[in-house]
Design an enzyme around this catalytic site. Structure first.
Site, PDB file in Angstrom:
ATOM      1  N   SER A 160       7.867  -3.257  18.828  1.00  0.00           N
ATOM      2  CA  SER A 160       9.094  -2.642  19.344  1.00  0.00           C
ATOM      3  C   SER A 160       9.306  -1.229  18.826  1.00  0.00           C
ATOM      4  O   SER A 160      10.033  -0.440  19.442  1.00  0.00           O
ATOM      5  CB  SER A 160      10.311  -3.517  19.005  1.00  0.00           C
ATOM      6  OG  SER A 160      10.467  -3.632  17.597  1.00  0.00           O
ATOM      7  N   TYR A 198       4.869  -7.634  -1.505  1.00  0.00           N
ATOM      8  CA  TYR A 198       4.290  -6.957  -0.341  1.00  0.00           C
ATOM      9  C   TYR A 198       2.800  -6.694  -0.557  1.00  0.00           C
ATOM     10  O   TYR A 198       1.974  -6.947   0.330  1.00  0.00           O
ATOM     11  CB  TYR A 198       5.033  -5.649  -0.094  1.00  0.00           C
ATOM     12  CG  TYR A 198       4.534  -4.856   1.088  1.00  0.00           C
ATOM     13  CD1 TYR A 198       4.861  -5.226   2.384  1.00  0.00           C
ATOM     14  CD2 TYR A 198       3.753  -3.710   0.906  1.00  0.00           C
ATOM     15  CE1 TYR A 198       4.418  -4.497   3.474  1.00  0.00           C
ATOM     16  CE2 TYR A 198       3.306  -2.972   1.984  1.00  0.00           C
ATOM     17  CZ  TYR A 198       3.638  -3.367   3.272  1.00  0.00           C
ATOM     18  OH  TYR A 198       3.187  -2.631   4.349  1.00  0.00           O
ATOM     19  N   GLY A 226       5.011  -7.228  16.740  1.00  0.00           N
ATOM     20  CA  GLY A 226       5.878  -6.235  16.107  1.00  0.00           C
ATOM     21  C   GLY A 226       5.747  -4.876  16.755  1.00  0.00           C
ATOM     22  O   GLY A 226       5.678  -3.855  16.070  1.00  0.00           O
TER      23      GLY A 226
END
Length: 255
Positions: A22, A163, A20
């Site tokens: 990016s 989450y 992850g």
């Protein structure tokens, strides 16, 4: 000593894989390691252009950079990513499990599909990537596994139950695996940031952010670079006695 064998390899000769990477915290972590001279593997899901942008920033530091896309919910996809790395002669000494998704809403409105997706990306992805890349670390008797968790995995957050549960799972995973891998000279830690200025904050109004900053003793949100600095410190060979820890850079918000 066995410990010294791991220290024979300078960190500048190591390879780091950041999932992850990016944008946001992941991109900041990638660039921090590039600044220090490591070979950097940038994983991304769908943000091809953003990943290339991060890669260009890393390459400006004169290091080897590779970008790869993979669905971290799929063991087969992760194995294909590993095969590509093997083809390039890249074997991660450091794994930063950063990829994740967030979600906001009442538990009574949460669908089973949304719950499953949260667990697959935020928790299963950590399991699959770690299981795939830790054997090399064990064989060489040196490795660093650093999981990017969240303050909500420690304290829980209203309207972010799924989450919080997923990140709490990451924290428990970290503590348990640290004990399992300690004899192999591989450390496992989690960084659990508080509020950080990333794209995840874009859904908040500026007035909401100001109220949030008022709750934080430091009076501000964190910068992604600050989180990246902590991740880099935990990756250093001299951090070998720090393992199984959940470290939360949160400006004194939760102590």
């Amino acid at each position: 000593m066995i410990l010294e064998a791991g220290r024979e390899k300078s960190i500048k000769n190591m390879t780091v894989l950041i999932t992850g990477a990016s944008r946001g915290i992941g991109a900041a972590i990638a660039e921090r390691f590039a600044m220090e001279g490591l070979s950097v593997i940038i994983h991304y899901g769908k943000s091809h252009e953003k990943a290339n942008e991060t890669a260009r920033k890393c390459m400006a530091h004169g290091v080897k950079v590779l970008t790869l896309s993979a669905d971290l919910r799929s063991k087969d996809d992760i194995l294909r990513m590993k095969e590509k790395l093997d083809d390039h002669g890249l074997y991660p000494d450091i794994l930063v499990n950063n990829a994740g998704i967030a979600g906001y809403g009442m538990l009574e409105d949460l669908t089973e599909e949304q719950w499953d997706e949260m667990m697959k990306v935020n928790l299963k992805g950590v399991f699959l990537c770690t299981q795939t890349f830790m054997p090399f670390m064990i064989r060489q008797r040196f490795g660093r596994i650093i999981n990017v968790s969240s303050i909500w995995g420690m304290s829980g957050a209203s309207c972010e139950v799924a989450y919080s549960a997923a990140k709490g799972g990451v924290n428990a995973f970290t503590k348990a695996l640290a004990k399992e891998l300690a004899p192999s000279m591989v450390t496992v830690n989690a960084v659990a940031p508080g509020a950080v200025r990333t794209d995840m904050m874009n859904s908040f109004e500026e007035s909401e952010i100001r109220r949030l900053e008022e709750e934080i003793p430091a009076g501000r949100l964190a910068d992604p670079d600050e989180v990246a600095s902590l991740v880099y410190f935990l990756a250093l060979p001299e951090s070998s006695y720090i393992t199984g820890q959940i470290i939360s850079p949160n400006g004194g918000w939760i102590t």
